[in-house]
Write a protein that holds these residues in place. Sequence first.
Motif, PDB file in Angstrom:
ATOM      1  N   ALA A  99       0.986  -1.225   0.146  1.00 18.80           N
ATOM      2  CA  ALA A  99       0.168   0.088  -0.001  1.00 18.80           C
ATOM      3  C   ALA A  99       0.952   1.227   0.013  1.00 18.80           C
ATOM      4  CB  ALA A  99      -0.737   0.233   1.199  1.00 18.80           C
ATOM      5  N   ALA A 100       1.889   1.181   0.663  1.00 24.60           N
ATOM      6  CA  ALA A 100       3.083   2.393   0.771  1.00 24.60           C
ATOM      7  C   ALA A 100       3.741   2.434  -0.522  1.00 24.60           C
ATOM      8  CB  ALA A 100       3.858   2.304   2.056  1.00 24.60           C
ATOM      9  N   ASP A 101       4.186   1.359  -1.159  1.00 32.62           N
ATOM     10  CA  ASP A 101       4.957   1.495  -2.402  1.00 32.62           C
ATOM     11  C   ASP A 101       4.452   0.414  -3.277  1.00 32.62           C
ATOM     12  OD1 ASP A 101       7.107   1.458  -4.131  1.00 32.62           O
ATOM     13  OD2 ASP A 101       8.828   1.798  -2.854  1.00 32.62           O
ATOM     14  N   ARG A 102       4.271   0.627  -4.238  1.00 30.25           N
ATOM     15  CA  ARG A 102       3.516  -0.347  -5.186  1.00 30.25           C
ATOM     16  C   ARG A 102       4.764  -1.218  -5.893  1.00 30.25           C
ATOM     17  NH1 ARG A 102      -1.124  -2.387  -4.421  1.00 30.25           N
ATOM     18  NH2 ARG A 102      -2.803  -0.719  -3.889  1.00 30.25           N
ATOM     19  N   ARG A 103       5.826  -0.481  -5.914  1.00 29.33           N
ATOM     20  CA  ARG A 103       6.985  -1.417  -6.471  1.00 29.33           C
ATOM     21  C   ARG A 103       7.447  -2.533  -5.538  1.00 29.33           C
ATOM     22  NH1 ARG A 103      11.189   3.418  -6.562  1.00 29.33           N
ATOM     23  NH2 ARG A 103      10.101   3.440  -4.476  1.00 29.33           N
ATOM     24  N   VAL A 104       7.065  -2.602  -4.373  1.00 31.75           N
ATOM     25  CA  VAL A 104       7.278  -3.735  -3.282  1.00 31.75           C
ATOM     26  C   VAL A 104       6.175  -4.717  -3.350  1.00 31.75           C
ATOM     27  CG1 VAL A 104       7.816  -3.834  -0.846  1.00 31.75           C
ATOM     28  CG2 VAL A 104       8.749  -2.054  -2.007  1.00 31.75           C
ATOM     29  N   ARG A 105       6.391  -6.009  -3.406  1.00 26.88           N
ATOM     30  CA  ARG A 105       5.373  -6.999  -3.097  1.00 26.88           C
ATOM     31  C   ARG A 105       5.592  -7.553  -1.690  1.00 26.88           C
ATOM     32  NH1 ARG A 105       2.851  -9.814  -6.920  1.00 26.88           N
ATOM     33  NH2 ARG A 105       3.852 -11.888  -6.339  1.00 26.88           N
TER      34      ARG A 105
END
Length: 162
Positions: A99-105
């Motif tokens: 939710a904070a950083d869409r690049r992170v799964r």
Amino acid sequence: MPSRKNVQNTHISEQLRQLHGALLDIVSVMNRPQRDDVLIKEAGIPLDRALFPLLVGIERFGPIGVVELADRVGRDYTTVSRQVAKLESLTLVKREGSAADRRVREAVVTPKGKAMTDRVDAARDRFGRAIFETWDAHDIEELVRLMRKFADAVTGDLPSVS
């Protein structure tokens, strides 16, 4: 008048040494693979021992990224990434965008994974009750209170020392 500060500092230093020794004893017991095997067997779950702490960590701390999870379990993030993929293939966890950083799964536990960690919690409860059966209720309450206080203190930044 002689200073009591030196005596008190020596006493605190000895207490800190004893506390550190107790923590090392606890951590070494908790990190023994044989203990995980016993807990897995008691919980009656079909899970590889290497995946066990990851599933529990994801359930407790998730949603969580692989790098943070690897840091928490003291493993290389590439190894943890492969192991999380295995948990995902077993449908125990799923990965979704942060939710904070869409690049992170981030990994989150699935209902199937939660059912498995619930069984682990029940087994851990049975072992804990056996350990504490001779303890006074007040001592258990104080241990829990003080451990939480200590955990909260050590998870923050280290204090500056002068």
